[in-house]
Design a protein around this motif. Sequence first.
Motif, short mmCIF file in Angstrom:
data_model
loop_
_atom_site.label_atom_id
_atom_site.label_comp_id
_atom_site.label_asym_id
_atom_site.label_seq_id
_atom_site.Cartn_x
_atom_site.Cartn_y
_atom_site.Cartn_z
N VAL A 193 0.84 -1.20 0.00
CA VAL A 193 0.00 0.00 0.00
C VAL A 193 0.87 1.25 0.00
O VAL A 193 0.61 2.22 -0.74
CB VAL A 193 -0.95 -0.01 1.22
CG1 VAL A 193 -1.60 1.37 1.40
CG2 VAL A 193 -2.03 -1.07 1.04
N THR A 194 1.92 1.25 0.81
CA THR A 194 2.82 2.40 0.88
C THR A 194 3.51 2.64 -0.46
O THR A 194 3.60 3.78 -0.93
CB THR A 194 3.86 2.20 1.99
OG1 THR A 194 3.19 2.01 3.23
CG2 THR A 194 4.79 3.39 2.10
N GLN A 195 4.00 1.57 -1.07
CA GLN A 195 4.65 1.69 -2.39
C GLN A 195 3.70 2.33 -3.40
O GLN A 195 4.05 3.29 -4.10
CB GLN A 195 5.03 0.30 -2.91
CG GLN A 195 6.39 -0.20 -2.50
CD GLN A 195 6.78 -1.40 -3.35
OE1 GLN A 195 6.82 -1.33 -4.57
NE2 GLN A 195 7.05 -2.51 -2.69
N ALA A 196 2.50 1.76 -3.50
CA ALA A 196 1.55 2.23 -4.51
C ALA A 196 1.11 3.67 -4.24
O ALA A 196 0.93 4.46 -5.17
CB ALA A 196 0.34 1.31 -4.56
N ALA A 197 0.93 4.02 -2.97
CA ALA A 197 0.46 5.36 -2.61
C ALA A 197 1.52 6.42 -2.91
O ALA A 197 1.20 7.49 -3.43
CB ALA A 197 0.09 5.40 -1.13
N GLU A 198 2.78 6.11 -2.60
CA GLU A 198 3.83 7.12 -2.74
C GLU A 198 4.41 7.18 -4.15
O GLU A 198 4.78 8.26 -4.63
CB GLU A 198 4.95 6.84 -1.74
CG GLU A 198 4.53 7.05 -0.28
CD GLU A 198 5.70 6.92 0.68
OE1 GLU A 198 6.73 6.31 0.29
OE2 GLU A 198 5.59 7.42 1.81
N PHE A 199 4.50 6.02 -4.82
CA PHE A 199 5.20 5.98 -6.11
C PHE A 199 4.31 5.56 -7.27
O PHE A 199 4.78 5.52 -8.42
CB PHE A 199 6.40 5.02 -6.01
CG PHE A 199 7.29 5.31 -4.83
CD1 PHE A 199 8.07 6.47 -4.81
CD2 PHE A 199 7.35 4.45 -3.74
CE1 PHE A 199 8.89 6.75 -3.72
CE2 PHE A 199 8.16 4.72 -2.66
CZ PHE A 199 8.94 5.88 -2.64
N ASP A 200 3.06 5.22 -7.01
CA ASP A 200 2.12 4.76 -8.03
C ASP A 200 2.71 3.61 -8.85
O ASP A 200 2.59 3.56 -10.08
CB ASP A 200 1.69 5.90 -8.95
CG ASP A 200 0.41 5.56 -9.72
OD1 ASP A 200 -0.34 4.68 -9.26
OD2 ASP A 200 0.17 6.18 -10.78
N THR A 201 3.35 2.70 -8.16
CA THR A 201 3.90 1.49 -8.78
C THR A 201 4.11 0.44 -7.70
O THR A 201 4.08 0.75 -6.51
CB THR A 201 5.22 1.78 -9.51
OG1 THR A 201 5.61 0.63 -10.27
CG2 THR A 201 6.34 2.11 -8.52
N LEU A 202 4.29 -0.80 -8.13
CA LEU A 202 4.67 -1.88 -7.21
C LEU A 202 5.89 -2.57 -7.77
O LEU A 202 5.99 -2.83 -8.98
CB LEU A 202 3.54 -2.90 -7.06
CG LEU A 202 2.31 -2.51 -6.26
CD1 LEU A 202 1.35 -3.70 -6.16
CD2 LEU A 202 2.68 -2.03 -4.87
#
Length: 651
Positions: A415-424
């Motif tokens: 969730v943190t990855q996607a929220a901050e960087f819009d990627t996984l």
Amino acid sequence: MQRLCDTLDVATERLERARPFAKARYLGPVLDVVARLLPIEGGVDAICKRAVRLDQAGLFSGSDWDRPESLMPQLVGTSLISDDPSLRALEAVNLARFLAVATEEARHDNLHVDGARHFLTQVLALNLRDVFGHSDEAARVMGERYETKRRLMLYIADHIGLTDVLGVLVSEIWRLLEQRSVQVGVVKDMIAQIAIALHEKGTEPGSTRLGAERLVSALFGPTAASLDDPGVDVYLDRIAHADEAGLSREAMGFARAMHDTGLVSDYHVAFLLWAVEYKDRPLIPEALGLGSTGLDCWRHYRRLIEDLIRTAVTPATPQAIYGMSTLLDRGVLHHAPMVPALDRQIRLKLRGGARERLELGFSPQASPETHLLAGVLQVIGQPLGVGQGANPTCQSARAIAMWALNDPDFLLHLVTQAAEFDTLLMQFEGQPINSADLPAGLAGFGPVDADPVSVLLVSHLDRIYAEMGRRCVGRAGDPHRWINPEFHGWWVARDCAVAVDVTTGDLADYDNFLRRFFITYHPEFNGNQPVTHPQPAGIAVTDPQCQFVGWHAISILRVGEDQSGDMRVYFYNPNNDSGQDWGGGVIVSTSGHGERYGEGSLTFEQFLSRVYLFHDAPLREKTSETAVPEDALARVRAQALDTWASDRQPK
């Protein structure tokens, strides 16, 4: 749309002018235009306005629909999803004709008001799933046909109301609530309709009215101070002047209603936000209805819990309260990474496309960050309540649910990855996969009819899953053998059994596949070993007519006897409603056979008859000290061959 309406009027006029023996020649153009109008916004209304004229013009002449008094409501649903556009159009006009008579806008020689209304009531009762908007795998495959059917059902419900189907509706709502879905917006809307129906018309005393009133009171008046639904401002003034005993009764009343239904009242939100600032004594544990594990978490992590309430609980996110309660009672805060991970989540800021997706999908009454935090609490508190919405993304929905159940700190990391960087960024056999570098998958740029965590993650997970599949091209066997352990986690068994030959689709060594499933999962043949971690599995979905619909991803949670002594498989299905009819007497149970919230279950043999893929530990013995009975294998084989495998026998 106006051009189509004009075309329909011209085609209808030609049908009116045609002699009786020539009318069949003019039916095609009429039905063609009706079929094209149906999917368009406002098309149903346009058809309904012309239904009586179409009937009088001879649209139904010479067909079964020419005798409306003999039509059977149980056939309507099938007609509306037919492959034949003309049949769908004919049924739609027929329903519009019934609606015109039921609402006294028209008269018919062979149909009276009560009969028309009763017919439509039965149609709604038989198709309540569509009124609720709970799509399953079959609905997703049908696409526009399903949406057209649902649009018609909603139109009818709006015009004749749901009072007459109140008993069926109340039972359906309770059935859905027993599954504790994360998304309850549609159910809350239905309860609001019930409240209106009870107020305007009421029902006879009895179990139906009692069940309806329990639902209505849970949302609009669950406690003594809110019983008359006074409005939030008046309610807050009342509790500000209440004594300690009264406050305690309010807190316990909210908790009782919430745990009874899984729904949270707006008054509960107001009380909890007031109680978090109440300094005389803590009311929060009572208002959340915490058990012993939850109380222990409260004592250890009170500051974090209060911060979560202040940040996540708003009038736009009431269900966060139930998520918080169930999260605490699961005891996940005692897992070392969870406290700092949730603390980070409180401070998380969404950026770029991630923020845009959440703004598009959820109410502007709360910030995207608030919606996401509320969604996190719900998903981790109710992992088996995660649903895929009307999207072909069962793999991603299953992964989110299993991480929430089994590995919640990893889920928060994603969730943190996607929220901050819009990627996984994930790994496949030691090689990185970045979702930002991949083309859009089946989910496109993400669903908007799902929970906030799914809205954020699914588009990325879908791309990564597809890329893992591409990297398996050329390998012998089913790619899920390699994908599932890499995608879901170490706890997925590395060996894999598949019932069909991947290249031909035909059954391959099916008896051995069945025998191996018994040895892997049935306590009598595996040394009474429990399922320690949820295991992904693939099922062949069939409809109530036993027709094959498609392959679908589920998770096996546990195997055990129910109260009747029947051995059952309890599983998670990412469809929004696990209680499905798969034909041939195989109806998935969601309560009454030992199911926990969110689980579906079938007897062991019924479940196995629909399995086509499962995982197994590579070191496990492939034989059993107790031989699997041949008659048990024969029963399962017969069920499969009568349904999804009927045309898959080796040539």
